[in-house]
Write an enzyme that holds these catalytic residues in place. Structure first.
Site, PDB file in Angstrom:
ATOM      1  N   TYR A 124     -25.161  14.357  16.251  1.00  0.00           N
ATOM      2  CA  TYR A 124     -26.216  15.426  16.312  1.00  0.00           C
ATOM      3  C   TYR A 124     -27.394  15.392  17.280  1.00  0.00           C
ATOM      4  CZ  TYR A 124     -24.135  16.623  11.561  1.00  0.00           C
ATOM      5  OH  TYR A 124     -23.322  17.030  10.469  1.00  0.00           O
ATOM      6  N   LYS A 190     -17.251   4.326  10.405  1.00  0.00           N
ATOM      7  CA  LYS A 190     -15.737   3.994  10.722  1.00  0.00           C
ATOM      8  C   LYS A 190     -15.654   3.368  11.772  1.00  0.00           C
ATOM      9  CE  LYS A 190     -11.852   6.416  10.534  1.00  0.00           C
ATOM     10  NZ  LYS A 190     -10.812   6.488   9.301  1.00  0.00           N
ATOM     11  N   ASP A 223     -13.603   7.410   5.159  1.00  0.00           N
ATOM     12  CA  ASP A 223     -12.766   8.056   4.393  1.00  0.00           C
ATOM     13  C   ASP A 223     -12.193   7.765   3.016  1.00  0.00           C
ATOM     14  OD1 ASP A 223     -11.856   6.201   6.016  1.00  0.00           O
ATOM     15  OD2 ASP A 223     -10.039   6.988   6.837  1.00  0.00           O
ATOM     16  N   ASP A 247     -24.359  13.977   6.686  1.00  0.00           N
ATOM     17  CA  ASP A 247     -24.356  15.289   6.161  1.00  0.00           C
ATOM     18  C   ASP A 247     -23.118  15.738   5.272  1.00  0.00           C
ATOM     19  OD1 ASP A 247     -24.907  18.254   6.399  1.00  0.00           O
ATOM     20  OD2 ASP A 247     -24.158  18.336   8.591  1.00  0.00           O
TER      21      ASP A 247
END
Ligand code: NAD
Length: 360
Positions: A124, A190, A223, A247
């Site tokens: 972002y 991740k 995940d 987000d």
């Protein structure tokens, strides 16, 4: 002495929600002095600027604001007021509690998590190179030299995650955990795939965690976290995440507690803290006295806590929870059927919360 607070009604349903929230905040008995300022699409249409300098100056002075949602036109028009606010005031931490209150229909009634999202870095950051542009070609040439070829027809977004940015957001998560008697912080990442960005975030999080041995610490791959949140939400407490995962998981959290109308938030930074609902301006309901003010009211309760008014904050939250649990004087989204004729409006919900507070 009264706490001076910048009061930004926003646009769409914002002014109705902000007014309902202001009445409930005043009914707590905490002395608040409001500096009303404008932002959003109505201000843009009236004066050509969605985010006037006076609004920013007020926030810089009071250092605390409560804000109704503001519309961002798609495609053209002006930049998001929230993005500008974040940038101008360096609001680097977005704190979103997601708690399932009794009386709300949800498949995840055990949910009581707090999402602490980094707000300034990651994908972002706005470092993007359009497909076919000269800058894109130069960057690809540079990458090819470094042995990292990228297809010619690719658009490129860069994901910066810094030590300084990670350190302050993880510190903010531990700080929140300690102030709010939370037992655990989970860093979400991740790092198995993005070793130099998410990997760095995780490494910094582990270092910061060592400074706070009284709070449990663990990490989860994003995940896997999503999978676990919907299977065993009760195992999670405070989550700290880089911008993009934050987000997405924020909306997952809002869904788990019964919808956007219930999810509060705070944007906290070095220069100010701005409290606002997670949801947007819901413009199709503008002026109908219809939508649920709970999210903004709970944001207001967070603001009271930020101002050191812990008792009033708790009393306000408990009153909101009681009105929801009784299920009578609640807005349409909290009724078993959305067309339930017994649903009340935004303003009547505020009346119910005020009555509940005065009866305690
Ligand atoms: P939205 O959150 O405004 O509304 C989506 C739907 O969610 C609504 O149609 C409604 O059904 C439901 N909803 C939202 N708030 C509710 C409430 N308080 N009570 C009951 N139901 C509620 O999302 P959107 O339609 O994607 O966005 C509308 C505008 O808001 C856009 O311009 C967007 O950019 C802006 N926005 C602003 C903020 C902010 O100011 N913080 C945040 C998100 C979106």
């Amino acid at each position: 002495m009264a706490h001076e607070v910048t009061f930004i009604p926003g646009d769409g349903t914002g002014p109705e929600l902000a007014e309902a929230t202001r009445r409930v905040l005043e009914a707590t008995g905490v002395e608040l002095s409001w500096d009303r300022q404008e932002a959003g699409i109505d201000e843009y249409e009236a004066h050509g600027n969605p985010f006037p300098e006076a609004t920013l100056a007020s926030l810089r002075r009071t250092r605390v604001g409560i804000k109704g949602p503001t519309t961002t036109p798609v495609g053209s028009g002006f930049r998001s007021v929230n993005v500008l606010l974040r940038k101008e005031l360096d609001l680097y931490a977005c704190v979103r509690p997601c708690k399932a209150y009794a009386g709300v229909r949800t498949r995840f009634p055990e949910t009581d998590i707090v999402i602490v999202r980094e707000n300034t870095e990651d994908l972002y950051a706005g470092i993007e190179f359009e497909r076919g542009s000269e800058e894109n070609a130069r960057l690809r040439a540079c990458l090819a030299e470094l042995g990292a070829a990228v297809r010619e027809d690719a658009g490129i977004s860069i994901k910066p995650i810094s030590v300084a940015g990670s350190e302050r957001i993880v510190e903010a998560a531990f700080d929140y955990a300690k102030r709010n008697n939370r037992r655990k912080v989970t860093a979400v990442h991740k790092a198995n795939i993005m070793k130099f960005s998410d990997g760095l975030f995780l490494e910094v999080a582990r270092e910061v965690a060592k400074r706070h041995p009284e709070v449990e610490f663990e990490d989860r791959i994003v995940d896997n976290l999503c999978n676990q949140l919907v299977s065993r939400p009760e195992e999670y407490d405070v989550l700290v995440l880089p911008n993009l995962y934050g987000d997405i998981v924020s909306d997952l959290g809002a869904g788990m507690i019964g919808g956007l109308g219930l999810a509060p938030g705070a944007n906290i930074g070095t220069q100010a803290a701005v409290f606002e609902a997670t949801h947007g301006s819901a413009p199709k309901y503008k002026g109908q006295n219809k939508v649920n003010p709970t999210a903004l009211m709970l944001s207001g309760a967070m603001m009271l806590k930020h101002l050191g008014e812990d008792e009033a904050s708790l009393r306000m939250e408990e009153a909101i929870a009681a009105v929801i649990a009784k299920g009578e004087r609640v807005t349409y989204d909290l009724k078993p059927r959305r067309d339930d004729p017994t649903a009340v409006g935004t303003s009547e919900f505020a009346d119910a919360v005020i009555e509940e507070m005065s009866s305690r």
